[in-house]
Design a protein around this motif. Structure first.
Motif, PDB file in Angstrom:
ATOM      1  N   PHE A  47       0.793  -1.232   0.000  1.00  0.00           N
ATOM      2  CA  PHE A  47       0.000   0.000   0.000  1.00  0.00           C
ATOM      3  C   PHE A  47       0.824   1.280   0.000  1.00  0.00           C
ATOM      4  O   PHE A  47       0.274   2.363  -0.018  1.00  0.00           O
ATOM      5  N   PRO A  51       2.457   1.201  -4.798  1.00  0.00           N
ATOM      6  CA  PRO A  51       1.706   2.279  -5.467  1.00  0.00           C
ATOM      7  C   PRO A  51       2.580   3.460  -5.888  1.00  0.00           C
ATOM      8  O   PRO A  51       2.298   4.093  -6.907  1.00  0.00           O
ATOM      9  N   ALA A  54       4.155   2.271  -9.015  1.00  0.00           N
ATOM     10  CA  ALA A  54       3.097   2.135 -10.025  1.00  0.00           C
ATOM     11  C   ALA A  54       2.662   3.493 -10.549  1.00  0.00           C
ATOM     12  O   ALA A  54       2.415   3.665 -11.752  1.00  0.00           O
ATOM     13  N   MET A  58       2.641   4.646 -14.319  1.00  0.00           N
ATOM     14  CA  MET A  58       1.382   5.032 -14.963  1.00  0.00           C
ATOM     15  C   MET A  58       1.469   6.416 -15.609  1.00  0.00           C
ATOM     16  O   MET A  58       0.756   6.696 -16.580  1.00  0.00           O
ATOM     17  N   PHE A 277     -10.531  11.071 -11.481  1.00  0.00           N
ATOM     18  CA  PHE A 277     -11.731  10.415 -10.986  1.00  0.00           C
ATOM     19  C   PHE A 277     -13.037  11.005 -11.504  1.00  0.00           C
ATOM     20  O   PHE A 277     -14.102  10.537 -11.154  1.00  0.00           O
ATOM     21  N   LEU A 282      -6.306   8.165 -15.841  1.00  0.00           N
ATOM     22  CA  LEU A 282      -5.498   7.801 -14.671  1.00  0.00           C
ATOM     23  C   LEU A 282      -4.013   8.098 -14.872  1.00  0.00           C
ATOM     24  O   LEU A 282      -3.323   8.521 -13.943  1.00  0.00           O
ATOM     25  N   SER A 286      -1.761  10.698 -12.707  1.00  0.00           N
ATOM     26  CA  SER A 286      -0.494  10.307 -12.084  1.00  0.00           C
ATOM     27  C   SER A 286       0.610  11.286 -12.454  1.00  0.00           C
ATOM     28  O   SER A 286       1.476  11.613 -11.625  1.00  0.00           O
TER      29      SER A 286
ATOM     30  N   VAL B 156      -2.768   7.756  -4.679  1.00  0.00           N
ATOM     31  CA  VAL B 156      -4.217   7.468  -4.735  1.00  0.00           C
ATOM     32  C   VAL B 156      -4.655   6.858  -6.060  1.00  0.00           C
ATOM     33  O   VAL B 156      -5.562   6.021  -6.080  1.00  0.00           O
ATOM     34  N   VAL B 157      -4.013   7.230  -7.155  1.00  0.00           N
ATOM     35  CA  VAL B 157      -4.473   6.702  -8.438  1.00  0.00           C
ATOM     36  C   VAL B 157      -4.234   5.189  -8.558  1.00  0.00           C
ATOM     37  O   VAL B 157      -5.176   4.429  -8.774  1.00  0.00           O
ATOM     38  N   PRO B 158      -2.968   4.732  -8.365  1.00  0.00           N
ATOM     39  CA  PRO B 158      -2.780   3.279  -8.395  1.00  0.00           C
ATOM     40  C   PRO B 158      -3.541   2.572  -7.279  1.00  0.00           C
ATOM     41  O   PRO B 158      -4.038   1.455  -7.483  1.00  0.00           O
ATOM     42  N   MET B 159      -3.656   3.230  -6.144  1.00  0.00           N
ATOM     43  CA  MET B 159      -4.380   2.617  -5.029  1.00  0.00           C
ATOM     44  C   MET B 159      -5.837   2.361  -5.411  1.00  0.00           C
ATOM     45  O   MET B 159      -6.419   1.327  -5.058  1.00  0.00           O
ATOM     46  N   PHE B 160      -6.401   3.308  -6.133  1.00  0.00           N
ATOM     47  CA  PHE B 160      -7.772   3.136  -6.608  1.00  0.00           C
ATOM     48  C   PHE B 160      -7.869   1.908  -7.514  1.00  0.00           C
ATOM     49  O   PHE B 160      -8.811   1.096  -7.395  1.00  0.00           O
ATOM     50  N   LEU B 161      -6.880   1.743  -8.405  1.00  0.00           N
ATOM     51  CA  LEU B 161      -6.894   0.572  -9.294  1.00  0.00           C
ATOM     52  C   LEU B 161      -6.762  -0.729  -8.505  1.00  0.00           C
ATOM     53  O   LEU B 161      -7.426  -1.724  -8.811  1.00  0.00           O
ATOM     54  N   ILE B 162      -5.890  -0.686  -7.473  1.00  0.00           N
ATOM     55  CA  ILE B 162      -5.719  -1.885  -6.640  1.00  0.00           C
ATOM     56  C   ILE B 162      -7.048  -2.250  -5.975  1.00  0.00           C
ATOM     57  O   ILE B 162      -7.485  -3.400  -5.992  1.00  0.00           O
ATOM     58  N   MET B 163      -7.704  -1.248  -5.418  1.00  0.00           N
ATOM     59  CA  MET B 163      -8.995  -1.480  -4.753  1.00  0.00           C
ATOM     60  C   MET B 163     -10.017  -2.036  -5.739  1.00  0.00           C
ATOM     61  O   MET B 163     -10.790  -2.939  -5.435  1.00  0.00           O
ATOM     62  N   TRP B 168     -12.803  -4.042  -3.834  1.00  0.00           N
ATOM     63  CA  TRP B 168     -12.951  -3.439  -2.513  1.00  0.00           C
ATOM     64  C   TRP B 168     -13.646  -2.089  -2.533  1.00  0.00           C
ATOM     65  O   TRP B 168     -13.716  -1.427  -1.497  1.00  0.00           O
ATOM     66  N   PRO B 178      -5.300   0.838   3.235  1.00  0.00           N
ATOM     67  CA  PRO B 178      -4.247   1.557   2.507  1.00  0.00           C
ATOM     68  C   PRO B 178      -3.433   2.522   3.356  1.00  0.00           C
ATOM     69  O   PRO B 178      -2.285   2.790   3.040  1.00  0.00           O
TER      70      PRO B 178
END
Lengths: 315, 309
Positions: A47, A51, A54, A58, A277, A282, A286, B156-163, B168, B178
């Motif tokens: 977490f 990320p 990532a 991204m 969002f 995305l 990023s 937050v962006v990748p975290m959103f994809l993970i969720m 979730w 997270p």
């Protein structure tokens, strides 16, 4: 085994740990360490670390929510800096916010910390009351200021009563909206620095200011020549942290103005949120996040390089 | 650089609470000022300060006063403190419009769970970093430290994809997990653990106590103030969190208080009296928490350098 012993001995300088019989493996407490670290490390990798990586990856992709991502190199960044007028506006708004917010926050919190001197009765209560909005939900604080700022709201009503004229439409005018957001943010946030500065002030040995007073220094001179240098580490870190957090401003404009009127209060994080969002770009979002991160890193680095000139760590 | 930054911030945070946060009254009143000023109590200064404080608190006062008015009494010139009667029914109407009780329960659950996980995992990691010797310890700690500087927005962006991948969205685990493993807690507790003299563990070690017993029976009790500070601030951060819940929840079953207030604003934002009732409900818990724990918090912030927000 000899090596282990040597390591133990070096490590033992200053640590009175008994040279217990070597229980563990050659690596010292390796096994125990893995057991203690594992729960946190799993979450940390999943977490936090992953990320972050990532997000960087991204930022080089065109990454829709549905459909396949495609690699576009620096495409997102090029778009941000060459063809995207909203990003430029958001960058500028954020810069203006930071330039207004940070100095006002520091001056107000420092001023009040000094004002709430040991001669004030019940200083603890003053401090904590100034701190309250810092811990109440930002959404709530912003909603309350919405009622103050709105036409016919409290400020307008006071204006009409006292001066017979309407107050500006703070949130509806592109000239006033950003300063109004700054004012609300300072009101909400300076309590943290007030507490930090208060503690630093309390730690200044009274003998030093007394000595300065005997030498004929007035209160102002005492403050700038004796007290301020002594609390420069606190001032430095408060400034660094306040600057970092002010670049991340989001909730205040989101609730108060929605970024408007026009884009006059759209900030970087707000634009990031909209891009990621609401428009579901995305990769683009990023890229904005990394621009923000790099700005924060560079400014923090500059402050650290500059600190040698004015921050005194030796008491 | 980061390690320097955070390292230098920590000396105030010591096991014996030394120095930095002199509590009020620990020093004789007026000890700072020269003799001749001591006789003159700062009446004017105190009065002006009180005025400044009242002005500062006015927005919150206005919120509460407005929450008790009828819709027509919200906007008056000149401003009136009270309406014709105190409409406590605004509160029940606000609660009828959106289930703030449910939101509060959701938020409390998220904040408590998140705080407990943060405390436990941070304590374990902090103990490893502060007391155990293992290969790669310092470089691993540097990695932890390095992430402290990364703003939440970056993840937050990748975290959103993970969720999304985990299915979730609209779950409590998405709100809690997270942010329960950030490096901050580990760092804060490690700095505190390092100030605890190792002699205290020595006799236990001779008695054959393992690391687990040393941590739970010696370190944790001594470090209670640090745990308390971390707990309160983790709880408040979870309670007030807005951006992330906005991204991963859109269902009433997992809506948190700040999100609920935002929802209220969107759906009924023109009903200012009800909105202010909802705002009061939203702000009361953390405001009360701070007022109740004030002594502790003030010292905690001062000592741990949690300032700057």
């Amino acid at each position: 085994m000899a090596l282990t012993g040597a390591v133990r001995v070096t490590d033992a300088t200053g640590s009175p740990q008994a040279p217990a019989p070597p229980r563990g493996t050659k690596r010292g407490d390796g096994r125990a360490a893995s057991a203690f670290l594992l729960p946190g490390a799993i979450g940390f990798v999943a977490f936090t670390a992953f990320p972050i990586v990532a997000s960087l990856v991204m930022s080089f992709f065109d990454w829709p929510v549905l459909g396949d991502p495609s690699f576009i190199g620096f495409g997102n960044f090029v778009e941000l800096f060459t063809t995207d007028p909203v990003f430029t506006t958001a960058l500028l708004n954020t810069a203006v916010f930071v330039l207004l917010y940070v100095p006002v926050n520091i001056v107000v919190s420092m001023g009040l910390a000094v004002w709430i001197s040991p001669r004030i009765v019940g200083r603890r209560y003053y401090r904590v009351l100034f701190f309250v909005p810092a811990v109440t939900p930002m959404v709530g604080n912003a909603v309350v200021f919405g009622l103050l700022y709105t036409p016919r709201g409290l400020i307008d009503s006071v204006f009409q009563t006292l001066f017979g004229v309407s107050a500006p439409n703070f949130l509806g005018s592109s000239a006033w909206a950003l300063p109004a957001v700054v004012l609300m943010s300072v009101w909400q946030g300076f309590g943290y620095n007030l507490l930090v500065f208060s503690a630093a002030l309390d730690a200044v040995p009274p003998s030093l200011t007394e000595a300065a007073a005997i030498d004929g220094a007035g209160p102002v001179r005492q403050f700038f020549s004796v007290v301020l240098p002594l609390m420069s580490p606190s001032l430095f870190f408060a400034t660094v942290l306040t600057l970092i957090s002010s670049f991340q401003v989001f909730v205040q404009p989101y609730i108060l103005t929605g970024g408007g009127p026009g884009n006059s209060t759209t900030t970087l994080v707000m634009y990031l949120y909209q891009s990621g969002f609401q428009n579901f770009r995305l990769g683009f979002a990023s890229a904005i996040a990394w621009v923000l991160f790099v700005i924060i890193m560079v400014l923090t680095a500059i402050q650290f390089l500059g600190q040698k000139k004015w921050v005194h760590y030796d008491q | 650089m980061t390690s320097e930054a955070l390292g230098t911030r920590s000396p105030g945070l010591t096991a014996d609470d030394g120095g930095a946060g002199t509590p009020d009254g620990a020093r004789p009143a007026g000890g700072v000022v020269p003799q001749r000023r001591r006789r003159r109590p700062p009446v004017v200064s105190q009065l002006l300060l009180t005025l400044a404080l009242l002005l500062f608190l006015a927005p919150l006062g206005w919120m509460v006063l407005s929450s008790l008015k009828s819709a027509g009494e919200i906007f008056t010139t000149p401003p009136e403190l009270f309406g014709e009667s105190l409409l406590f029914s605004n509160y029940s109407n606000a609660l009828d419009f959106l289930p703030f009780g449910r939101f509060m329960l959701n938020t409390a659950f998220v904040a408590v769970t998140g705080t407990v996980i943060t405390l436990v995992t941070s304590a374990l990691s902090a103990y490893a970093f502060a007391r155990l010797r293992f290969r790669g310890r310092d470089s691993l700690f540097l990695v932890y430290l390095g992430t402290l500087m990364v703003p939440q927005e970056v993840v937050v962006v990748p975290m959103f994809l993970i969720m999304n991948q985990l299915g979730w969205i609209n779950t409590f685990q998405a709100l809690v997990l997270p942010w329960a493993f950030t490096a901050f807690g580990t760092f804060l507790l490690r700095q505190f653990f390092l100030t605890i003299p190792k002699e205290l563990e020595e006799s236990a070690r001779i008695d054959g106590a393992g690391h687990w017993r040393i941590l739970t029976q010696i370190i944790v009790p001594i470090a209670a103030p640090a745990f308390a500070v971390l707990a309160v601030f983790t709880f408040i951060t979870y309670w007030n969190s807005f951006l992330w819940p906005l991204i991963v929840t859109n269902d009433v079953t997992t809506t948190t208080v700040p999100l609920g207030l935002n929802l209220f604003l969107g759906q009924n934002g023109q009903a200012w009296n009800l909105l202010m009732a909802a705002a009061t409900i939203s702000m009361a818990p953390t405001a009360l928490l701070v007022l109740l724990l004030q002594r502790y918090l003030v010292k905690g912030i001062a000592l741990s350098g949690l300032g700057g927000r």
